[in-house]
Design a protein around this motif. Structure first.
Motif, short mmCIF file in Angstrom:
data_model
loop_
_atom_site.label_atom_id
_atom_site.label_comp_id
_atom_site.label_asym_id
_atom_site.label_seq_id
_atom_site.Cartn_x
_atom_site.Cartn_y
_atom_site.Cartn_z
N LEU A 36 0.83 -1.03 -0.15
CA LEU A 36 0.13 0.14 -0.21
C LEU A 36 0.86 1.31 0.11
O LEU A 36 2.03 1.27 0.67
CB LEU A 36 -0.90 -0.17 1.11
N LEU A 37 0.48 2.16 -0.72
CA LEU A 37 1.25 3.45 -0.98
C LEU A 37 0.28 4.56 -0.99
O LEU A 37 -0.66 4.73 -1.40
CB LEU A 37 1.92 3.54 -2.32
N TYR A 38 0.58 5.45 0.32
CA TYR A 38 -0.17 6.71 0.14
C TYR A 38 0.91 7.82 0.39
O TYR A 38 1.62 7.93 1.11
CB TYR A 38 -0.57 6.60 1.48
N VAL A 39 0.58 8.81 -0.77
CA VAL A 39 1.38 10.07 -0.65
C VAL A 39 0.51 11.25 -0.59
O VAL A 39 -0.52 11.31 -1.24
CB VAL A 39 2.02 10.09 -2.07
N LYS A 40 0.77 12.07 0.34
CA LYS A 40 0.13 13.37 0.71
C LYS A 40 0.87 14.55 0.17
O LYS A 40 1.99 14.57 0.41
CB LYS A 40 -0.19 13.48 2.30
N ASN A 41 0.11 15.25 -0.50
CA ASN A 41 0.70 16.38 -1.05
C ASN A 41 1.28 17.28 -0.10
O ASN A 41 0.51 17.87 0.97
CB ASN A 41 -0.41 17.16 -1.83
N ALA A 42 2.49 17.59 -0.09
CA ALA A 42 3.30 18.59 0.75
C ALA A 42 2.43 19.76 0.91
O ALA A 42 2.42 20.40 2.20
CB ALA A 42 4.68 18.92 0.49
N VAL A 60 1.78 21.82 4.85
CA VAL A 60 2.40 22.98 5.06
C VAL A 60 1.89 23.95 4.61
O VAL A 60 1.75 24.15 3.34
CB VAL A 60 4.03 22.70 4.63
N LYS A 61 1.05 24.83 5.36
CA LYS A 61 0.76 25.93 4.68
C LYS A 61 1.47 27.57 5.02
O LYS A 61 1.11 28.42 4.29
CB LYS A 61 -0.79 26.40 5.61
N GLY A 62 2.46 27.32 6.02
CA GLY A 62 3.11 28.56 5.96
C GLY A 62 4.55 28.66 5.38
O GLY A 62 5.01 27.70 4.87
N GLU A 121 2.18 15.44 11.19
CA GLU A 121 1.35 14.68 10.19
C GLU A 121 1.98 13.25 9.80
O GLU A 121 0.89 12.30 9.69
CB GLU A 121 1.49 15.58 8.77
N TYR A 122 3.27 13.11 9.80
CA TYR A 122 3.64 11.64 9.57
C TYR A 122 3.26 10.79 10.70
O TYR A 122 2.63 9.67 10.34
CB TYR A 122 4.95 11.80 9.30
N THR A 123 3.44 11.20 12.03
CA THR A 123 3.29 10.41 13.01
C THR A 123 1.62 10.09 12.99
O THR A 123 1.43 8.55 13.17
CB THR A 123 3.57 11.06 14.09
N THR A 124 0.64 10.85 12.70
CA THR A 124 -0.68 10.69 13.06
C THR A 124 -1.08 9.87 11.65
O THR A 124 -1.83 8.98 12.09
CB THR A 124 -1.37 12.00 12.88
N THR A 125 -0.60 10.04 10.39
CA THR A 125 -1.03 9.35 9.44
C THR A 125 -0.58 7.93 9.46
O THR A 125 -0.98 6.96 9.20
CB THR A 125 -0.64 9.85 7.96
N ASP A 126 0.82 7.90 9.82
CA ASP A 126 1.54 6.39 9.94
C ASP A 126 0.58 5.40 10.85
O ASP A 126 0.41 4.34 10.52
CB ASP A 126 2.85 6.61 10.43
N LYS A 127 0.38 6.24 12.13
CA LYS A 127 -0.39 5.20 13.12
C LYS A 127 -1.91 4.76 12.33
O LYS A 127 -2.19 3.75 12.67
CB LYS A 127 -0.62 6.26 14.14
N LYS A 128 -2.54 5.72 11.74
CA LYS A 128 -3.73 5.46 10.90
C LYS A 128 -3.50 4.31 10.12
O LYS A 128 -4.56 3.47 10.03
CB LYS A 128 -4.52 6.87 10.29
N PHE A 159 4.45 5.49 3.17
CA PHE A 159 3.96 6.52 3.54
C PHE A 159 4.51 7.65 3.39
O PHE A 159 5.87 7.64 3.81
CB PHE A 159 2.85 7.05 4.89
N SER A 160 4.52 8.87 2.57
CA SER A 160 5.26 9.89 2.23
C SER A 160 4.53 11.28 1.86
O SER A 160 3.45 11.10 1.79
CB SER A 160 6.14 9.55 1.14
N ILE A 161 5.03 12.10 2.11
CA ILE A 161 4.77 13.62 2.13
C ILE A 161 5.36 14.03 1.12
O ILE A 161 6.75 14.44 1.20
CB ILE A 161 4.72 14.44 3.29
#
Length: 279
Positions: A38-44, A48-50, A63-70, A90-92
């Motif tokens: 399974l591969l999940y890539v989240k758009n950086a 990151v908003k600022g 974000e990495y910790t939360t998503t990895d746990k999920k 999982f990567s960002i």
């Protein structure tokens, strides 16, 4: 334990459809003796908003910790329920770039995508489906949000514009047919009635066949009959679909089929031996 024949990659989005996508993938893996990544890539830019660098690093780590746990929680649930091992990454970053690099390096035989709901044009999910269609010549499964494949149960398999004999020559689909309810259901969309007569006269007696003349509403008619026959996986030969020449040729657009049919699709291409990345 038998050695896995096929490498199956699930491109996840962790939304509501992940449940049916994983269930269908597990069902496919059990039938073709495949292993699942399974591969999940989240758009950086979604994380990151600022512009503050320290704040950005802290946000990415959180974000990495939360998503990895999920992801671990989701995988553990399905691994336990169905007795399968699912690896994940999982990567960002840049979604298309990271997916493209992973496909190039890992060379999966089959890629599984959840079907995106047609809400707003140009969503990243829709673009990723097109990206995979254009960059992976092997098998692609588009998992429908409803009527998922059920692990350890027989398929209700349909064939679109392909023959039973041709399908048996495809390694993965040959395995699937052995797990399919009989008889098979075949759908053909042809140019005119002369071709309809020629095709139906050679119909395999072990196949229930429906033939449609190519019209503006052909895909809608196909969708109705797929539903009436309780098909939960429709096999389509990509080499024979988007063509404009040949004796029985018509131009069926894959994207139109994906958007209008509420059924999981198995898009096959060129034949390969397991592990060589092209089917």
């Amino acid at each position: 334990m038998k050695k896995s024949k096929y490498k199956i990659l699930v491109l996840a989005d962790l939304k509501d459809s992940i449940s049916t996508t994983l269930k269908s993938t597990i069902s496919l893996a059990k039938m073709v003796n495949g292993n699942i990544d399974l591969l999940y890539v989240k758009n950086a830019s979604d994380v990151v908003k600022g512009d503050n660098q320290l704040s950005a690093i802290r946000t990415i780590n959180q974000e990495y910790t939360t998503t990895d746990k999920k992801i671990k929680s989701i995988i553990k649930s399905y691994s336990t329920d169905y007795g399968v091992n699912i690896n994940y990454k999982f990567s960002i970053g840049n979604v298309k770039n990271d997916i493209g690099l992973y496909i190039k390096e890992q060379e999966p035989d089959i890629i599984v995508l959840g079907k995106r709901k047609p809400k707003v044009a140009n969503l990243i999910g829709d673009n990723i489906t097109d990206f995979v269609l254009n960059n992976h010549e092997g098998i692609i499964m588009i998992s429908a949000n409803e009527n998922a494949l059920e692990p350890n149960k027989e398929l209700s398999l349909g064939l679109l514009n392909t023959t039973r004999e041709h399908t048996f020559n495809k390694a993965v689909t040959g395995d699937l047919i052995s797990h399919t309810q009989k008889p098979l259901t075949s759908f053909k969309i042809v140019k005119n009635s002369n071709e309809l007569k020629e095709i139906t006269s050679t119909m395999d007696e072990k196949i229930v066949e429906y033939v449609f003349e190519h019209r503006d509403n052909s895909i809608e008619n196909l969708s109705n009959y797929v539903s009436k026959n309780n098909i939960n996986l429709l096999c389509i030969d990509r080499e024979k679909t988007n063509v404009k020449s040949g004796k029985h040729a018509i131009n069926l657009e894959i994207n139109e089929i994906i958007s209008k049919l509420n059924v999981s699709l198995l898009l096959i291409g060129k034949y390969i031996m397991p592990g060589n990345n092209l089917i």
